[in-house]
Design a protein around this motif. Structure first.
Motif, PDB file in Angstrom:
ATOM      1  N   TYR A 158       1.050  -6.679  -4.818  1.00 43.42           N
ATOM      2  CA  TYR A 158       0.900  -5.867  -6.017  1.00 43.42           C
ATOM      3  C   TYR A 158      -0.180  -4.815  -5.793  1.00 43.42           C
ATOM      4  N   LYS A 159      -0.231  -3.837  -6.696  1.00 46.12           N
ATOM      5  CA  LYS A 159      -1.149  -2.718  -6.514  1.00 46.12           C
ATOM      6  C   LYS A 159      -2.603  -3.176  -6.438  1.00 46.12           C
ATOM      7  N   ASN A 160      -2.990  -4.097  -7.332  1.00 45.80           N
ATOM      8  CA  ASN A 160      -4.376  -4.569  -7.312  1.00 45.80           C
ATOM      9  C   ASN A 160      -4.675  -5.414  -6.087  1.00 45.80           C
ATOM     10  N   GLU A 161      -3.647  -6.051  -5.510  1.00 42.42           N
ATOM     11  CA  GLU A 161      -3.828  -6.876  -4.319  1.00 42.42           C
ATOM     12  C   GLU A 161      -3.952  -6.033  -3.054  1.00 42.42           C
ATOM     13  N   LYS A 162      -3.404  -4.823  -3.074  1.00 44.32           N
ATOM     14  CA  LYS A 162      -3.475  -3.957  -1.898  1.00 44.32           C
ATOM     15  C   LYS A 162      -4.900  -3.524  -1.584  1.00 44.32           C
ATOM     16  N   LYS A 163      -5.785  -3.640  -2.574  1.00 45.43           N
ATOM     17  CA  LYS A 163      -7.193  -3.306  -2.336  1.00 45.43           C
ATOM     18  C   LYS A 163      -7.844  -4.273  -1.347  1.00 45.43           C
ATOM     19  N   LEU A 164      -7.185  -5.405  -1.132  1.00 44.85           N
ATOM     20  CA  LEU A 164      -7.744  -6.414  -0.239  1.00 44.85           C
ATOM     21  C   LEU A 164      -7.518  -6.085   1.227  1.00 44.85           C
ATOM     22  N   VAL A 165      -6.654  -5.125   1.537  1.00 48.80           N
ATOM     23  CA  VAL A 165      -6.235  -4.878   2.923  1.00 48.80           C
ATOM     24  C   VAL A 165      -7.421  -4.550   3.826  1.00 48.80           C
ATOM     25  N   LEU A 166      -8.226  -3.569   3.447  1.00 41.97           N
ATOM     26  CA  LEU A 166      -9.342  -3.153   4.302  1.00 41.97           C
ATOM     27  C   LEU A 166     -10.399  -4.245   4.463  1.00 41.97           C
ATOM     28  N   PRO A 167     -10.902  -4.828   3.350  1.00 43.20           N
ATOM     29  CA  PRO A 167     -11.895  -5.903   3.535  1.00 43.20           C
ATOM     30  C   PRO A 167     -11.335  -7.108   4.281  1.00 43.20           C
ATOM     31  N   THR A 168     -10.045  -7.390   4.096  1.00 44.85           N
ATOM     32  CA  THR A 168      -9.430  -8.513   4.808  1.00 44.85           C
ATOM     33  C   THR A 168      -9.345  -8.220   6.298  1.00 44.85           C
ATOM     34  N   ALA A 169      -9.003  -6.984   6.650  1.00 47.74           N
ATOM     35  CA  ALA A 169      -8.941  -6.591   8.060  1.00 47.74           C
ATOM     36  C   ALA A 169     -10.319  -6.704   8.710  1.00 47.74           C
ATOM     37  N   LEU A 170     -11.352  -6.280   7.989  1.00 50.54           N
ATOM     38  CA  LEU A 170     -12.723  -6.391   8.509  1.00 50.54           C
ATOM     39  C   LEU A 170     -13.135  -7.857   8.661  1.00 50.54           C
ATOM     40  N   ALA A 171     -12.767  -8.665   7.669  1.00 48.77           N
ATOM     41  CA  ALA A 171     -13.093 -10.098   7.729  1.00 48.77           C
ATOM     42  C   ALA A 171     -12.352 -10.781   8.877  1.00 48.77           C
TER      43      ALA A 171
END
Length: 221
Positions: free
Chosen positions: A82-95
């Motif tokens: 979902y749109k609000n979940e897509k915000k997790l992509v960058l921090p998740t990639a860094l993590a």
């Protein structure tokens, strides 16, 4: 995406290939010195050192390119979110990158301890002569196993955020998780009991940590 990832790995592999001897001294020779045992490194085929340099270059290239690779992997998954979940992509990639590199570093910390135990087990009776290709394969397999195993908290965080699992689910299935962790450790590590235990123990700790992550990361139902 695939072509971009391949090009990134190649671009990172080239400098690693140029300085493969420095990497060898910094990583392989260093782990042998840390175990404080008299270990001899040998090779038995004329072209073995050439293949050694290629293997070091490729693995180090993948490790160096890991931030881009994880970013591409999570970006590939993002259209399903979902749109609000897509915000997790960058921090998740860094993590994911941080956990991957932390797992590799942790394996380099444990490996000398394991080598010290294994070589001193028959000290004074059998002299350890390690074939460099086999030793490097052992080192790479163990490092990558720890790197990918350390992704567990990140995966749990994402699954909790999108409400596929929660901390109650993880607590409820803790017994099955223990069995699964030891099975995964046996598959990922070289075929010796010590390596399997070395991976299984941190995974159990990470699973316990993941329960806390799931508790705090759980989104609204």
């Amino acid at each position: 995406m695939l072509i971009f990832c391949i090009c990134t790995v190649i671009a990172c592999t080239i400098p690693c290939g140029i300085y493969w001897k420095n990497i060898f001294d910094a990583v392989v020779a260093h782990t042998l010195r840390l175990c404080q045992s008299k270990i001899h490194i040998i090779y038995t085929a004329p072209a073995e050192t050439v293949m050694l340099s290629v293997k070091i270059a490729v693995v180090c290239g993948i490790t160096l390119a890991s931030p881009i690779l994880f970013q591409q992997i999570w970006s590939f998954i993002s259209p399903a979110l979902y749109k609000n979940e897509k915000k997790l992509v960058l921090p998740t990639a860094l993590a994911s990158t941080f956990c991957f590199l932390s797992g590799i570093a942790f394996s380099f910390y444990l490996l000398p301890l394991a080598l010290k135990f294994l070589t001193e087990f028959a000290a004074g009776t059998i002299d350890p002569f390690f074939k460099i290709d086999e030793y490097l394969s052992f080192l790479i397999k163990l490092a990558l196993a720890f790197g990918f195993a350390f992704q567990l908290p990140v995966i749990v965080f994402v699954l909790s955020k999108i409400n596929l699992i929660d901390h109650k689910f993880l607590l409820r299935n803790f017994r099955y998780a223990i069995v699964l962790i030891f099975i995964v450790a046996a598959i990922l590590t070289p075929p010796d009991v010590l390596s399997q235990i070395m991976l299984a123990m941190p995974l159990l700790v990470l699973y316990a940590l993941s329960i806390l992550i799931a508790f705090f990361a759980g989104g609204k139902k």
